[in-house]
Motif scaffolding. Structure first.
Motif, PDB file in Angstrom:
ATOM      1  N   LEU A 340     -44.027   0.646  24.024  1.00  0.00           N
ATOM      2  CA  LEU A 340     -42.519   0.955  24.122  1.00  0.00           C
ATOM      3  C   LEU A 340     -42.202   1.542  22.793  1.00  0.00           C
ATOM      4  O   LEU A 340     -41.437   2.658  22.657  1.00  0.00           O
ATOM      5  N   ARG A 341     -42.525   1.072  21.710  1.00  0.00           N
ATOM      6  CA  ARG A 341     -42.036   1.583  20.358  1.00  0.00           C
ATOM      7  C   ARG A 341     -42.690   3.021  20.084  1.00  0.00           C
ATOM      8  O   ARG A 341     -41.740   3.717  19.608  1.00  0.00           O
ATOM      9  N   LYS A 342     -43.737   3.298  20.754  1.00  0.00           N
ATOM     10  CA  LYS A 342     -44.081   4.569  20.435  1.00  0.00           C
ATOM     11  C   LYS A 342     -43.233   5.560  21.412  1.00  0.00           C
ATOM     12  O   LYS A 342     -42.991   6.649  20.861  1.00  0.00           O
ATOM     13  N   HIS A 343     -42.859   5.118  22.361  1.00  0.00           N
ATOM     14  CA  HIS A 343     -42.290   5.780  23.398  1.00  0.00           C
ATOM     15  C   HIS A 343     -40.900   6.126  22.949  1.00  0.00           C
ATOM     16  O   HIS A 343     -40.473   7.172  22.961  1.00  0.00           O
ATOM     17  N   ILE A 344     -40.169   4.941  22.403  1.00  0.00           N
ATOM     18  CA  ILE A 344     -38.908   5.314  21.706  1.00  0.00           C
ATOM     19  C   ILE A 344     -39.156   6.137  20.470  1.00  0.00           C
ATOM     20  O   ILE A 344     -38.222   7.126  20.207  1.00  0.00           O
TER      21      ILE A 344
END
Length: 738
Positions: A340-344
């Motif tokens: 999720l962090r990379k996606h954001i």
């Protein structure tokens, strides 16, 4: 000396009288703007909101420039009239439009003494004149000119209408704040009832609002509203409309609102958006054909719709209870997720916001408990948004296309994009379409399909797997569909060929094109909830495709029908036998296969057929169920397919099915959607008289040793298409028997 003073005062009085007369004459002859004649007054019509009605005639929404619903005098309670007259114009039934005593009070206190707190001094009729035509700015003389104009206009109104008519016009015209105009709209807004049902204490609250429609708003300032209600009730006692005992009793009643804002708190927002589009198209066509000029926002039309409000509310309650739970689970899954962090981070970089990601700003935040205003960083805002589960649910009568429930999302005001139209991979809900195409090609439901490992070299050695990971044996078509098995389904696709599937897909009126790839069999095609509902409707309706619609009729305020829905011609897209076989198999899917939770966990007893669907990596969860009375399709997923459940919580059975199950459970006691499927004939039952699964014989296993695991997809497709073409050729040119 005294004579000179008297002579001067006389001349001054005559001069003032002349000036006043000249001024009034100038106003009367439109020097300061037009004053409407009696004939023009007779033609006056309030702009009136059009109302939208459910199938049971309950009001579910309005379209307006001004939120107004006109009413007649007979609908106005006597105590409402008494409260209005006692408070606003005690001598209403005695004057002819202007109360001279009040007028002089305004003249000397408001104008000469510049006392703005002295009151307006306007009669109900003068207030009506102001409400009907508004006021203009004339500089220092604004008050004098407007009051004079309203006095003249009030006199003409009194000469044109009866006292009852004037009261009715006034109560239909006056503002009650919050862009609400007219007593009927106000009664609905604050007490959720028609004006005819208002109690005395409720009528007193609404009359009290007229003094200052924000300050005395009972929702915003309840204490102010109670104080003003007391003033109204005291005035009623003063002028003999109440006894002292009645006054004392009513004043003790607490303020009880049933606030009903159809705009901000509407349970049918997505549906109303669609109805408005359709209504505008219908009205435009009527105006062009009949040379009329109906306007949806001003002409007080009544738009009768197909919506089952009980089913709609049940669906909304299901969203609240189920999605709230699932939302917590997916947020828990992504709490410390690098994915999720990379996606954001990718989103922030794409939007050039990476360096500002921790900047905070106030914004509305959606939560299933409440929507609230919060100061939140850009990063946290995106995190909440990306992990938010969106969903849609559509219910339709498959016999005629009437839309019965339409939930286009989780919150219309926050997320107006309608999920009913979102194109997503349909997953296993595609399978009944493939199996129907196979039946149309005369493949028997008892034809067995292999369940051995399958590797397709033409497509990067793609190898489908069953959800249960089991291999071996053979499944009948009925058994494979009931249990939603992938390997037999791919084998069926290669046996049927692409062309029959593509043909049926187009007949069902899906908007996207499908590709001739083996993964198509497992639902890589994209479609919307709207399209899938319509397609499954053909199964429920004996092979006939119907067109969904919202509006049954449109009438004017006085009941004249200007539009009535006309049923369209039949469009049979599959054989009745095919539809009945699919229905039989999908009933088994509910009772014995992938949809059993509908019965065992949620206790739904309605006769139903249905199919679950879980797209790749659980990006989207689907569930479709139906019987001859009702088809209901739901889909749930995050806005990006990259964010999804990583386990069975994201399956169709756990994520989408409960929305339908909980909805149906709430309404099944009504006995409204209980029609059973038509029993199969003996011939049809015979065609299905086979085991769902059978082991291979020893001889079959022996020959399997010599078979290659590799399946050349293109060659298989060519064989299937060649077989289909030969079959068509034989049908056309076969010899007739003597």
């Amino acid at each position: 000396m005294i004579k000179k003073i008297l002579r001067f005062l006389l001349k001054l009085s005559l001069f003032i009288a002349f000036i006043v007369a000249a001024f009034i004459t100038a106003v009367n002859y439109d020097v300061f703007g037009h004053i409407y004649t009696k004939d023009e007054l007779k033609d006056f019509n309030n702009e009136e909101a059009s109302i939208v009605l459910s199938e049971s005639n309950s009001v579910i929404g309005k379209y307006f420039q001004e939120n107004r619903t006109n009413t007649s005098f007979n609908q106005l309670p006597k105590h409402l009239i008494n409260a209005l007259v006692a408070t606003e114009d005690a001598r209403y039934f005695e004057h002819s439009g202007v109360d001279t005593r009040s007028l002089f009070r305004v003249l000397f206190k408001s104008i000469l003494q510049n006392n703005k707190r002295s009151g307006g001094g306007s009669t109900i009729t003068q207030q009506l004149a102001k409400n009907m035509y508004g006021r203009k700015d004339y500089g220092p003389l604004t008050m004098l000119i407007n009051k004079t104009k309203e006095g003249i206009q009030a006199y003409r109104i009194e000469q044109t209408f009866t006292k009852k008519d004037i009261l009715t016009l006034y109560l239909n015209t006056v503002s009650f704040g919050e862009n609400v105009y007219g007593i009927e709209a106000a009664a609905l807004r604050y007490f959720n009832k028609s004006v005819s049902n208002l109690k005395l204490e409720e009528a007193a609250v609404l009359v009290g609002i007229l003094k200052a429609n924000t300050y005395y708003n009972p929702r915003l300032y309840p204490q102010n509203a109670i104080k003003r209600r007391k003033v109204v009730l005291v005035q009623m006692e003063k002028y003999g409309y109440l006894t002292q005992q009645e006054l004392d009793s009513i004043q003790k009643i607490p303020l009880k609102l049933e606030y009903n804002n159809l705009n901000s708190e509407n349970n049918t927002g997505y549906f109303l958006t669609e109805v408005k589009k359709e209504a505008q198209n219908i009205i435009k066509k009527i105006n062009e054909e009949k040379n009329t000029n109906y306007q949806i926002e001003t002409d007080g039309l009544q738009i009768h719709t197909t919506l089952d409000i009980n089913l709609q509310n049940a669906a909304l309650q299901s969203f609240q209870s189920h999605l709230k739970t699932m939302q917590n689970l997916i947020r828990k899954q992504y709490k410390n997720s690098n994915t999720l962090r990379k996606h954001i981070d990718n989103i922030l970089k794409k939007e050039s916001l990476y360096d500002k990601k921790f900047e905070k700003k106030k914004q509305l935040v959606f939560d299933w408990k409440e929507t609230y205003l919060d100061s939140i960083s850009i990063y946290d805002s995106i995190q909440k948004s990306e992990t938010l589960l969106h969903a849609g649910l559509l219910a339709m009568n498959p016999k005629n296309g009437q839309i019965k429930a339409w939930v286009g999302g989780i919150d219309h005001s926050m997320y107006p994009y309608d999920q009913i139209y979102a194109q997503r991979q349909v997953a296993s809900t595609f399978k009944p379409i493939l199996y129907a195409a196979a039946l149309e090609e005369n493949i028997s439901p008892c034809d067995y399909l292999e369940n051995e490992e399958l590797i397709i070299s033409d497509y990067d050695n793609w190898s489908p797997e069953n959800a249960n990971k089991k291999l071996g044996g053979k499944y009948s078509m009925a058994g494979a569909l009931k249990n939603s098995l992938n390997i037999p389904t791919v084998n069926l696709f290669m046996k049927t060929g692409f062309k029959p599937v593509d043909t049926l897909w187009k007949k069902m009126e899906f908007s996207s094109n499908i590709k001739n790839t083996p993964s198509l069999a497992l639902g890589t095609a994209t479609a919307s909830i709207f399209e899938l509902t319509k397609a499954y409707g053909a199964f429920a309706n004996n092979g006939e495709l119907v067109q969904p619609y919202f509006i049954t009729q449109i009438t004017t305020g006085d009941g004249k029908i200007i539009y009535k829905h006309q049923a369209k011609n039949k469009n049979n897209i599959i054989k009745e036998n095919t539809a009945e076989i699919i229905n039989y198999i999908l009933q088994k899917a509910i009772n014995e296969g992938t949809g059993t939770a509908l019965r065992s966990k949620y206790g739904v007893k309605l006769p139903l057929a249905g199919k679950t669907g879980s797209s790749q990596n659980y990006a989207d969860a689907w569930f479709a169920s139906y019987n001859p009375d009702l088809i209901m399709v739901s889909r749930v997923g995050c806005s990006s397919p990259k964010i999804h459940f990583n386990n069975g919580n994201g399956s169709g059975g756990r994520l989408a099915l409960p929305l339908v199950a909980k909805t149906l459970k709430k309404v099944q006691h009504q006995k409204k959607y209980h029609t059973s499927f038509k029993p199969l004939s003996d011939e049809q039952l015979e065609s299905l008289n086979c085991d769902d699964y059978k082991e291979k014989t020893g001889l079959e296993k022996f020959f399997d040793i010599f078979k290659k695991k590799d399946k050349n997809f293109e060659k298989e497709q060519q064989k299937a298409d060649k077989k289909n073409n030969e079959s068509i050729f034989k049908k056309i040119f076969k010899k007739k028997k003597d």
